[in-house]
Design a protein around this motif. Structure first.
Motif, PDB file in Angstrom:
ATOM      1  N   VAL A 165       0.847  -1.189   0.000  1.00 46.39           N
ATOM      2  CA  VAL A 165       0.000   0.000   0.000  1.00 46.39           C
ATOM      3  C   VAL A 165       0.886   1.244   0.000  1.00 46.39           C
ATOM      4  O   VAL A 165       1.798   1.360   0.820  1.00 46.39           O
ATOM      5  CB  VAL A 165      -0.920   0.012   1.234  1.00 46.39           C
ATOM      6  N   LEU A 166       0.628   2.155  -0.900  1.00 49.39           N
ATOM      7  CA  LEU A 166       1.386   3.397  -0.975  1.00 49.39           C
ATOM      8  C   LEU A 166       0.874   4.363   0.089  1.00 49.39           C
ATOM      9  O   LEU A 166      -0.313   4.695   0.119  1.00 49.39           O
ATOM     10  CB  LEU A 166       1.252   4.021  -2.361  1.00 49.39           C
ATOM     11  N   SER A 167       1.754   4.823   0.982  1.00 47.91           N
ATOM     12  CA  SER A 167       1.381   5.740   2.058  1.00 47.91           C
ATOM     13  C   SER A 167       2.073   7.073   1.865  1.00 47.91           C
ATOM     14  O   SER A 167       3.309   7.155   1.912  1.00 47.91           O
ATOM     15  CB  SER A 167       1.755   5.146   3.421  1.00 47.91           C
ATOM     16  N   LEU A 168       1.281   8.115   1.661  1.00 47.53           N
ATOM     17  CA  LEU A 168       1.821   9.460   1.508  1.00 47.53           C
ATOM     18  C   LEU A 168       1.135  10.467   2.421  1.00 47.53           C
ATOM     19  O   LEU A 168       1.453  11.650   2.393  1.00 47.53           O
ATOM     20  CB  LEU A 168       1.672   9.928   0.053  1.00 47.53           C
ATOM     21  N   SER A 169       0.197  10.012   3.254  1.00 44.74           N
ATOM     22  CA  SER A 169      -0.573  10.940   4.080  1.00 44.74           C
ATOM     23  C   SER A 169       0.307  11.693   5.067  1.00 44.74           C
ATOM     24  O   SER A 169       0.092  12.883   5.329  1.00 44.74           O
ATOM     25  CB  SER A 169      -1.687  10.194   4.832  1.00 44.74           C
ATOM     26  N   HIS A 170       1.322  11.025   5.625  1.00 46.32           N
ATOM     27  CA  HIS A 170       2.212  11.704   6.562  1.00 46.32           C
ATOM     28  C   HIS A 170       3.025  12.785   5.858  1.00 46.32           C
ATOM     29  O   HIS A 170       3.247  13.865   6.404  1.00 46.32           O
ATOM     30  CB  HIS A 170       3.157  10.690   7.220  1.00 46.32           C
ATOM     31  N   ALA A 171       3.471  12.497   4.655  1.00 48.35           N
ATOM     32  CA  ALA A 171       4.235  13.477   3.889  1.00 48.35           C
ATOM     33  C   ALA A 171       3.367  14.681   3.525  1.00 48.35           C
ATOM     34  O   ALA A 171       3.811  15.836   3.613  1.00 48.35           O
ATOM     35  CB  ALA A 171       4.808  12.833   2.632  1.00 48.35           C
ATOM     36  N   ARG A 172       2.121  14.420   3.117  1.00 48.78           N
ATOM     37  CA  ARG A 172       1.220  15.526   2.776  1.00 48.78           C
ATOM     38  C   ARG A 172       0.948  16.382   4.013  1.00 48.78           C
ATOM     39  O   ARG A 172       0.866  17.616   3.928  1.00 48.78           O
ATOM     40  CB  ARG A 172      -0.096  14.986   2.217  1.00 48.78           C
ATOM     41  N   ASP A 173       0.794  15.741   5.171  1.00 46.43           N
ATOM     42  CA  ASP A 173       0.611  16.476   6.415  1.00 46.43           C
ATOM     43  C   ASP A 173       1.825  17.350   6.710  1.00 46.43           C
ATOM     44  O   ASP A 173       1.699  18.492   7.157  1.00 46.43           O
ATOM     45  CB  ASP A 173       0.390  15.496   7.576  1.00 46.43           C
ATOM     46  N   ALA A 174       3.011  16.802   6.494  1.00 39.74           N
ATOM     47  CA  ALA A 174       4.237  17.554   6.748  1.00 39.74           C
ATOM     48  C   ALA A 174       4.324  18.791   5.849  1.00 39.74           C
ATOM     49  O   ALA A 174       4.858  19.825   6.268  1.00 39.74           O
ATOM     50  CB  ALA A 174       5.453  16.659   6.531  1.00 39.74           C
TER      51      ALA A 174
END
Length: 345
Positions: A308-317
């Motif tokens: 699963v591709l996880s980018l939510s933390h990066a977008r939050d940052a």
């Protein structure tokens, strides 16, 4: 014995492993410490330009291979996880290098993700194109006590939020982004506007110690106060939030919580006061800041297992950096109210 998920660490400083080395390996505050304790991961390579530190780190953590440069280490990949623990100013360039080389399936970078929001957004976009999950180590988002406070506030525990204050040290980008992230998460609200009050160089070279006000989308203002404007005397990261039904204070760097509720005033009839609520505190989980990196690795392992591709933390940052940059604009504009740039993603 089968090799677990392969981890490489870029940088061999305090957060990479030094804090745990200093404690005699009693905790898992660092990336190497968490990897050693986690059953799914194995540390197989590190990169560090300082020869003496590279040799000491390799010996302390029993690392098979140690490289002088990140590029040389990535040439030996790919790795399942790359942990980026280099100085703040180099976070973005090392993430970019890893994405260009295809050196890792997932990347975990220390905060801030980059020195500018524009660079952070570009890195998140590039990670999306490369199919690489990008995590940022805002460790409080994995702490059960902070999560319990968040749900309690969302369920109306504070009632109507009246305001609050967050104390931090070590720079607006280095720890200030963590404060912004934590407040956004606790309140489940976005920052609508900011005003800078006072700023001086912080105890971290090149980063500002800035006081300011964050106005959230619910209309409530929370103050930021840097505690190292004159001289760095102590470490502090505390949050105090108050509503018309109570108060919650996270202190001792997030390990402890104090909760108060309103009750009839003992001294002045007809008024109400705040009274400590130990019965509620006793039902909440203890702060587990010493283990948040283990929880981070749980999430990374799950994402790798399920592809699963996880980018939510990066977008939050990226959003946190937008708030920080708005504070800087406000400071340059003599404290004028400024709105963070809103990304469409």
């Amino acid at each position: 014995m089968a090799v677990g998920l392969r981890v490489a660490i870029a940088g061999c400083g305090a957060i990479a492993g030094g804090y745990d080395e200093a404690s005699g390996f009693a905790h898992a505050y660092t990336h190497a410490g968490a990897v050693r304790r986690h059953p799914r991961f194995d540390l197989v390579a590190v990169a560090e330009p300082r020869e003496d530190r590279r040799a000491a780190f390799r010996k302390a953590w029993n690392v098979p291979v140690a490289h002088a440069t990140v590029g040389a280490m990535l040439d030996q990949g790919p790795f399942d996880l790359l942990c980026i623990c280099v100085p703040d100013a180099h976070h973005g360039s090392v993430v970019r290098l890893a994405l260009e080389r295809g050196g890792a399936r997932a990347i975990l970078v220390e905060k801030p993700l980059a020195m500018t929001a524009e660079e952070a957004v570009a890195l998140a976009d590039r990670a999306a194109d490369a199919g690489v999950s990008l995590y940022v180590n805002y460790n409080r988002r994995w702490d059960p006590l902070h999560e319990r406070v968040r749900t309690w506030i969302a369920d109306g525990g504070l009632g109507v939020l009246q305001g609050g204050i967050g104390h931090y040290v070590r720079g607006l980008r280095h720890n200030g982004t963590t404060m912004v992230q934590t407040l956004r998460r606790l309140l489940s609200r976005e920052v609508r506007s900011v005003r800078a009050i006072r700023s001086e160089p912080s105890s971290l070279d090149g980063d500002l110690a800035l006081d300011g006000v964050l106005e959230f989308s619910c209309g409530t203002a929370v103050w930021l106060q840097a505690a190292d404007k004159a001289e760095y005397g102590h470490s502090v990261f505390e949050i105090d939030l108050m509503g018309n039904r109570g108060r919650v204070r996270l202190h001792d760097n997030g390990y402890q919580v104090e909760v108060s509720q309103t009750a009839e005033y003992r001294r002045y009839p007809g008024f109400r006061e705040l009274v400590r609520w130990p019965e509620l505190e006793a039902t909440w989980p203890e702060g587990r800041m010493r283990e948040t990196l283990l929880a981070t690795l749980d999430e990374v392992a799950d994402g790798l297992d399920r592809n699963v591709l996880s980018l939510s933390h990066a977008r939050d940052a990226c959003r946190d950096l937008r708030v920080v940059e708005a504070l800087e604009r406000s400071w340059r504009a003599d404290g004028a109210r400024c709105a963070p740039v809103v990304d469409s993603r």
